[in-house]
Design a protein around this motif. Structure first.
Motif: not given
Length: 220
Positions: A56-69
């Motif tokens: 789980f990643i709480g903030s899609g604005r600051h975390h997650g996505g391809s470069d922070q997988a």
């Protein structure tokens, strides 16, 4: 030999004084399945998209996505902080998905390629300490102290999906970029010279390039 000591996944947990949960409290599991989650974006409730299934990643604005997988951190650094703080720091305590052993994660260069289990990962971005991390640690001045140490581990993009387990060997193919992940951390923490140096690399990720360019334009 560089190996995976632990693989860790976080479930939603409440944040003090906040309405949205966080996934920083990660615990060891017997394996993780990794894949490219696509670009950074927000899902239901503003949650982000991890490259680790079930994480789980709480903030899609600051975390997650391809470069922070996927986030990797060295057990040796956890041991350093355990001694500094006088407390036990279990695998996953810093929110990492992969706890490594026998690998100097912080000597990674941008675009290094890691083969781990049957997955292929690429060094993509530094971990920037945030308020959620500070709340989890409960240490005064934690963000500044952690950043000044300059050894924050690394995020990894998923080049080839696969499964990673404790005990898997980590094979590193150096990119030769010369851009240390520690230098990118310094740039993200406000070092203008490091921003300028990073921008000389044509393959720098777009989020870093945009942030550094805007910051330099504002600050001359």
């Amino acid at each position: 030999m560089a190996t995976v000591l632990s693989v860790n996944v976080g479930a939603p947990s409440p944040r003090t004084g906040k309405s949205t949960p966080t996934g920083i409290a990660k615990v060891p599991v017997d394996h993780i399945d990794v894949a490219d989650p696509g670009p950074k974006r927000r899902g239901p409730g503003g949650a982000g998209f991890s490259g680790v299934a079930g994480d789980f990643i709480g903030s899609g604005r600051h975390h997650g996505g391809s470069d922070q997988a996927v986030y990797a951190f060295a057990r040796e650094e956890l041991d350093h902080w355990s001694r500094e703080l006088g407390r036990d720091l279990p695998d996953g305590m810093f929110g990492e998905n992969i706890t490594t052993l026998g690998l100097d994660v912080d000597e990674s260069e941008y675009a290094d390629v890691w083969t781990v289990g049957d997955a292929v990962l690429r060094v993509s971005a530094p971990r920037i300490p945030c308020s959620n991390f500070a709340l989890r640690m409960g240490e005064k001045g934690w963000v500044k102290r952690f950043a000044e140490r300059g050894r924050a581990g690394t995020y990894l993009a998923v080049a080839e999906a696969g499964t990673i387990r404790p005990g898997d060997a980590i094979t590193v193919q150096r990119s030769g970029s010369g851009l240390l992940i520690t230098s990118l951390l310094q740039a993200w923490m406000g070092d203008l010279d490091q921003m300028r140096a990073a921008l000389t690399h044509d393959d720098l990720d777009e989020e870093s390039r945009g942030h550094f360019t805007r910051t330099l334009a504002r600050r001359g």
